[in-house]
Design a protein around this motif. Structure first.
Motif, PDB file in Angstrom:
ATOM      1  N   VAL A 194       9.741  -4.200  -4.924  1.00 23.29           N
ATOM      2  CA  VAL A 194       9.635  -3.199  -5.996  1.00 23.29           C
ATOM      3  C   VAL A 194      10.431  -1.951  -5.615  1.00 23.29           C
ATOM      4  CG1 VAL A 194       8.074  -1.644  -7.242  1.00 23.29           C
ATOM      5  CG2 VAL A 194       7.373  -4.005  -6.780  1.00 23.29           C
ATOM      6  N   GLY A 195      10.381  -1.601  -4.347  1.00 21.84           N
ATOM      7  CA  GLY A 195      10.962  -0.336  -3.863  1.00 21.84           C
ATOM      8  C   GLY A 195      12.425  -0.162  -4.207  1.00 21.84           C
ATOM      9  N   ILE A 208       5.575   3.599  -0.548  1.00 18.87           N
ATOM     10  CA  ILE A 208       5.059   2.811  -1.667  1.00 18.87           C
ATOM     11  C   ILE A 208       3.769   2.092  -1.278  1.00 18.87           C
ATOM     12  CG2 ILE A 208       5.615   0.877  -3.238  1.00 18.87           C
ATOM     13  CD1 ILE A 208       7.437   3.268  -3.677  1.00 18.87           C
ATOM     14  N   SER A 209       2.770   2.209  -2.112  1.00 15.82           N
ATOM     15  CA  SER A 209       1.546   1.443  -1.888  1.00 15.82           C
ATOM     16  C   SER A 209       1.788   0.006  -2.338  1.00 15.82           C
ATOM     17  CB  SER A 209       0.399   2.056  -2.699  1.00 15.82           C
ATOM     18  OG  SER A 209      -0.638   1.090  -2.791  1.00 15.82           O
ATOM     19  N   LYS A 215      -0.236  -2.152  -3.058  1.00 14.79           N
ATOM     20  CA  LYS A 215      -1.187  -2.578  -4.087  1.00 14.79           C
ATOM     21  C   LYS A 215      -0.726  -2.198  -5.495  1.00 14.79           C
ATOM     22  CE  LYS A 215      -5.454  -2.501  -1.428  1.00 14.79           C
ATOM     23  NZ  LYS A 215      -6.388  -1.504  -0.887  1.00 14.79           N
ATOM     24  N   THR A 216      -0.012  -1.086  -5.619  1.00 13.11           N
ATOM     25  CA  THR A 216       0.340  -0.586  -6.953  1.00 13.11           C
ATOM     26  C   THR A 216       1.841  -0.613  -7.259  1.00 13.11           C
ATOM     27  OG1 THR A 216       0.616   1.676  -6.165  1.00 13.11           O
ATOM     28  CG2 THR A 216      -1.607   1.045  -6.861  1.00 13.11           C
ATOM     29  N   GLY A 217       2.667  -0.656  -6.199  1.00 13.67           N
ATOM     30  CA  GLY A 217       4.117  -0.557  -6.416  1.00 13.67           C
ATOM     31  C   GLY A 217       4.556   0.859  -6.754  1.00 13.67           C
ATOM     32  N   ARG A 218       3.619   1.813  -6.676  1.00 14.39           N
ATOM     33  CA  ARG A 218       3.926   3.235  -6.918  1.00 14.39           C
ATOM     34  C   ARG A 218       3.728   4.022  -5.623  1.00 14.39           C
ATOM     35  NH1 ARG A 218       6.987   3.292 -11.340  1.00 14.39           N
ATOM     36  NH2 ARG A 218       5.925   2.615 -13.230  1.00 14.39           N
ATOM     37  N   SER A 219       4.207   5.292  -5.622  1.00 14.07           N
ATOM     38  CA  SER A 219       4.088   6.116  -4.425  1.00 14.07           C
ATOM     39  C   SER A 219       2.622   6.357  -4.074  1.00 14.07           C
ATOM     40  CB  SER A 219       4.764   7.465  -4.657  1.00 14.07           C
ATOM     41  OG  SER A 219       6.076   7.262  -5.120  1.00 14.07           O
ATOM     42  N   ALA A 220       2.324   6.278  -2.790  1.00 12.41           N
ATOM     43  CA  ALA A 220       0.956   6.543  -2.324  1.00 12.41           C
ATOM     44  C   ALA A 220       0.666   8.027  -2.528  1.00 12.41           C
ATOM     45  CB  ALA A 220       0.833   6.172  -0.857  1.00 12.41           C
ATOM     46  N   GLY A 221      -0.434   8.365  -3.227  1.00 11.98           N
ATOM     47  CA  GLY A 221      -0.586   9.743  -3.700  1.00 11.98           C
ATOM     48  C   GLY A 221      -1.619  10.608  -3.015  1.00 11.98           C
ATOM     49  N   GLU A 222      -2.293  10.089  -2.005  1.00 18.70           N
ATOM     50  CA  GLU A 222      -3.453  10.832  -1.491  1.00 18.70           C
ATOM     51  C   GLU A 222      -3.104  11.920  -0.482  1.00 18.70           C
ATOM     52  OE1 GLU A 222      -7.341   9.784   0.928  1.00 18.70           O
ATOM     53  OE2 GLU A 222      -6.746   8.095  -0.312  1.00 18.70           O
TER      54      GLU A 222
END
Ligand code: AMP
Ligand code: MG
Length: 336
Positions: free
Chosen positions: A118-119, A255-256, A258-265
């Motif tokens: 995905v990245g 990238i997480s 699990k989601t294919g999106r940036s890890a946001g925490e």
């Protein structure tokens, strides 16, 4: 008589620190898409400069082998062919892939070099991101279990078409470890090698520890903390390194799976440990895992510590660094 200090003693006192200074040699370069800095101590200028040349040569060699942007790299060739047939690769590349898979198992898939499936659809410079549909389509391809390594043949194959790998979360740390090995073999006993957010220190700073700064994630000129370190590695992963913003969301390069999106925490994760391959892989991993799971992992491992800055800018540490105070000191050997 006893009160007079001989002139040569005064002169020596003035010149001695300069002499010491002259024996530090440093150079910077841009390789592997990042800033490389090498600093070594040696009385012999020629030995020092040769050692630095060899280190930069090693960074170039690894870039040629591991870059996803160089078509002839071993990594690009694997991405091109491994879904169709097993691809025989160098033992060095094979070992780094095997190491990456070990980090996937250790982190329950937070560290996963197939994130690239995905990245690769993000372009942080151009501000491009895949649509939700495109992410959903490629997400099943993020799974390190789809990589098959054959240790008898030194080959790798992908179990599905469309899988891609990228070693951006571990390759710089590995290169820094190789660089330190080269310095050691060149007879260097005190040195520092930095590749972007990954550094390793050889020895101390001539009788004192090195002072390594952790950048404040939202103020590039400030330090969140300064750590005195010798003979160890330190890596920082941050959401401020490569990113763009769209609709109030920060799209960055970690990238997480699990989601294919940036890890946001989190805003940044710094890991201290024995070598930079390990601190590099773990800084990316903890960034994905988030505060609670990330600290739990680091506290479980005996040879590493962590400094985490959450998305409110608050600093947290693993057990071994509970004494660490936020800092405003700016005088550091390097910072990330
Ligand atoms: P670092 O700055 O060491 O955290 O590395 C960030 C780089 O790691 C990114 O630019 C990607 O190349 C790669 N990466 C991103 N997400 C992951 C992930 N979940 N697992 C492994 N590598 C990743
Ligand atoms: Mg990393």
């Amino acid at each position: 008589m006893g009160r007079r200090i001989p002139l040569f003693v005064l002169l020596l006192a003035a010149v001695y620190p300069l002499a010491l200074q002259a024996e530090w040699h440093s150079r910077q370069a841009a390789i592997m898409g990042t800033k490389i800095a090498v600093q070594v101590w040696h009385e012999d200028e020629v030995i020092a400069q040769h050692a630095i040349d060899a280190v930069l040569g090693e960074f170039h060699r690894l870039d040629q082998a591991l870059s996803p942007y160089i078509e002839s790299s071993e990594l690009s060739q694997v991405n091109l062919r491994a879904a169709h047939q097993p691809v025989v690769i160098s033992p060095e590349f094979f070992d780094l892939l095997a190491d990456s898979l070990n980090y996937s198992k250790l982190t329950q898939g937070a560290f996963d070099i197939t994130f690239a499936s995905v990245g690769y659809q993000y372009d942080y410079r151009k501000g491009l991101k895949p649509s939700d549909e495109a992410v959903a389509r490629s997400l099943p391809l993020i799974n390190y279990r789809l990589l098959k390594l054959d240790p008898n043949k030194y080959s790798i194959s992908f179990e599905r078409e469309g899988v891609r790998i990228d070693l951006g979360g571990i390759a710089k740390g590995y290169a820094v470890d190789r660089a330190i090995e080269i310095l050691r073999q060149s007879g260097i006993e005190h040195g520092l090698v930095t590749a972007g957010g990954d550094s390793r220190l050889l020895g101390d700073h001539m009788g004192r520890p090195w002072h390594i700064g952790i950048q404040a994630p939202r103020n590039s000129k400030a330090m969140a903390a300064v750590l005195p370190l010798s003979d160890s590695a330190i890596s920082t992963s941050g959401d401020y390194e490569r990113y763009f913003e769209a609709d109030g969301v920060r799209y960055h390069h970690i990238i997480s799976p699990k989601t294919g999106r940036s890890a946001g925490e989190l805003q940044s994760v710094t890991i201290l440990g024995p070598n930079a391959t390990r601190t590099d892989a773990l800084s990316t991993s903890v960034f994905v895992l988030g505060l609670k799971e990330g600290i739990a992992l680091i506290d479980r491992l005996e040879d590493v510590e962590a400094v985490i800055i959450d998305n409110q800018g608050k600093m947290h540490t693993s057990k071994g660094l509970e004494h660490l105070q936020p800092s405003t000191v700016k005088d550091t050997a390097t910072s990330h």
